[in-house]
Motif scaffolding. Structure first.
Motif, short mmCIF file in Angstrom:
data_model
loop_
_atom_site.label_atom_id
_atom_site.label_comp_id
_atom_site.label_asym_id
_atom_site.label_seq_id
_atom_site.Cartn_x
_atom_site.Cartn_y
_atom_site.Cartn_z
N TRP A 1 85.82 43.56 -21.99
CA TRP A 1 86.33 42.37 -22.33
C TRP A 1 84.50 41.40 -22.68
O TRP A 1 83.23 42.15 -22.65
N GLY B 1 95.20 34.61 -28.91
CA GLY B 1 94.43 35.64 -27.90
C GLY B 1 94.55 36.84 -29.10
O GLY B 1 95.04 36.95 -30.33
N THR C 1 89.25 40.96 -26.86
CA THR C 1 88.75 41.92 -25.79
C THR C 1 88.71 43.85 -26.45
O THR C 1 90.06 43.59 -26.78
N LEU D 1 88.03 33.40 -29.02
CA LEU D 1 87.60 33.57 -27.52
C LEU D 1 87.52 35.15 -28.94
O LEU D 1 88.02 36.44 -29.57
N ARG E 1 83.40 28.81 -19.99
CA ARG E 1 84.43 28.01 -20.09
C ARG E 1 85.25 28.18 -18.41
O ARG E 1 86.17 27.03 -18.23
N LEU E 2 85.15 28.73 -17.68
CA LEU E 2 85.38 29.15 -16.40
C LEU E 2 85.03 27.14 -15.88
O LEU E 2 85.88 26.92 -15.31
N PHE F 1 94.83 34.96 -24.08
CA PHE F 1 93.53 36.39 -24.39
C PHE F 1 93.88 37.32 -22.65
O PHE F 1 93.77 37.87 -23.35
N HIS F 2 94.20 37.01 -22.17
CA HIS F 2 94.56 38.03 -20.97
C HIS F 2 96.09 37.93 -21.25
O HIS F 2 96.15 39.51 -21.20
N THR G 1 79.43 34.29 -22.32
CA THR G 1 80.51 33.41 -23.20
C THR G 1 82.15 33.23 -22.19
O THR G 1 82.30 32.17 -22.44
N MET G 2 81.87 33.68 -21.75
CA MET G 2 82.98 33.14 -21.10
C MET G 2 82.98 32.33 -19.36
O MET G 2 83.51 31.68 -18.93
N VAL H 1 90.62 29.28 -20.27
CA VAL H 1 91.21 29.62 -21.07
C VAL H 1 92.61 30.64 -21.78
O VAL H 1 93.52 30.32 -20.54
N ARG I 1 96.54 31.29 -22.18
CA ARG I 1 97.09 32.53 -21.44
C ARG I 1 97.35 33.90 -22.34
O ARG I 1 97.40 34.69 -21.73
#
Length: 397
Positions: A124, A57, A95, A92, A133-134, A144-145, A129-130, A140, A142
């Protein structure tokens, strides 16, 4: 950076205008570097990074002031935490957390009621981009958040860790198989946590190794977010100096060295003796530094077992009240708490601390001495001394 930290703590105590003046005098980059260093110290991003399968991340912390901004990239992964030029973006895009520098300083160093997120913006990575991925993966990571959550939690001064957790985190034995002191420290120091304080601890740890020790200094730094921490050791421990942590080389058995240190850095709100544990040293330190303690300060003596053990600390069990040993010395102060209740002047010799110690708390191997005015009066004792007939009793002969 230490001077900048001190200046920001003082300014945050006074208010936003003083913080702004401090930032403008030092420059945004200098002030921001100090604040970001503090944020990362409290965030402990290495902890989520160590979790198996956490991934990578990264984030950018941007602080703004008067139309200017300065940013730092932070990357976190299996190899640890990298900052600034050493950092590299993770898989990624990072943020970005943006916040006003004055608001950040007040959140970190000001009274709790001044904590605010009014200027904060979290940017974000792009939905383009995001979102894929979902749907299509890969998931993503862990981290990252987690890295964002940790930093935001620090900026909100949210749910601070207790001393037992901090002791384990920083590797101090104040909670370990040796001692369980943190529960008592939490009870006495918890109400002081958000105050501006100066904390002095005798004994940095690591013995003669100039780069070892300092775990408890880091624990106090994190526990007291507005505190300045000073570590006194017979060895040179300057390699452990950090923002809000200053080490001083001094022998705790040398009153002049201690007095000089206290004059330069005090008055202290808290003094903790975790030094040699030898009774002459403990007593000398107390007699020298207790007068340098703030009027409502707390003096702590750890590892009272040194008072009893002849093999390691030249203690003795022969006379448990002997005042030349730490515990006997402290026991005498218990009588001093009640100095106004004695009926005969020859019962005990008055001590300088009789009127300046308002409380003593003993735990296993640990004592807390509260400084404060001890002159509540002893009205019944006064009558018994001067006019016992008023109570229908005879005077002492």
């Amino acid at each position: 950076m230490t001077d900048m930290t001190d200046a920001l703590i003082e300014a945050a105590d006074r208010g936003r205008a003083d913080v702004a003046a401090t930032v403008e005098a030092a420059g945004l980059r200098t002030a921001a570097a100090t604040l970001i260093n503090e944020v990362l110290f409290r965030a402990h991003l290495d902890e989520p990074a160590a979790a198996a399968g956490a991934g990578e991340g990264s984030l950018v912390i941007t602080l703004t002031h008067g139309g200017q901004e300065t940013s730092v990239l932070v990357s976190v992964g299996p190899t640890g935490v990298e900052i600034g030029r050493a950092a590299r973006p993770a898989g990624l895009p990072p943020t970005v957390i943006i916040q006003d520098v004055c608001e950040t300083a007040l959140a970190l160093y000001g009274p709790r009621e001044r904590v605010s997120s009014a200027s904060r913006e979290i940017r974000w990575p792009s939905p383009r981009t995001m979102v894929p991925r979902l749907v299509n993966g890969p998931a993503v990571p862990r981290l990252f958040h987690a890295v964002v959550q940790r930093v935001v939690q620090v900026l909100d001064r949210d749910q601070p860790a207790g001393l037992t957790e901090l002791a384990v985190r920083h590797g101090t034995d104040k909670w370990s198989f040796l001692h369980q002191y943190t529960q008592h420290y939490q009870r006495h120091f918890g109400p002081l946590r958000d105050r501006r304080l100066k904390i002095c601890e005798i004994g940095v740890g690591g013995y003669g190794d100039t780069e070892a020790g300092g775990g408890s200094l880091s624990m106090w730094k994190e526990f007291f977010p507005r505190g300045l921490v000073y570590g006194v050791d017979i060895a040179d421990k300057r390699a452990l100096d950090r923002p809000r942590i200053t080490t001083i080389q001094a022998d705790q058995s040398d009153p002049e060295a201690l007095r000089s240190m206290a004059e330069k850095y005090g008055p202290f709100d808290i003094v903790i003796d975790d030094g040699s544990h030898m009774s002459p040293h403990v007593i000398t330190s107390f007699k020298t530094l207790f007068p340098c303690l703030a009027d409502d300060g707390i003096y702590v003596v750890e590892d009272l077992h040194g008072s009893y053990w002849p093999q390691l600390f030249k203690g003795s069990e022969d006379d448990l009240n002997a005042p030349q040993f730490t515990v006997g010395f402290l026991k005498e102060m218990v009588d001093g708490l009640n100095h106004e209740e004695f009926l005969k002047s020859e019962t005990r010799v008055p001590k300088p601390t009789d009127r300046s110690i308002k409380g003593i708390h003993f735990y296993h191997n640990l004592a807390f001495i509260d400084k404060g005015r001890n002159e509540e009066g002893g009205p019944i004792a006064s009558v018994l001394r001067e006019a016992p007939e008023l109570l229908g009793v005879e005077g002492l002969r």
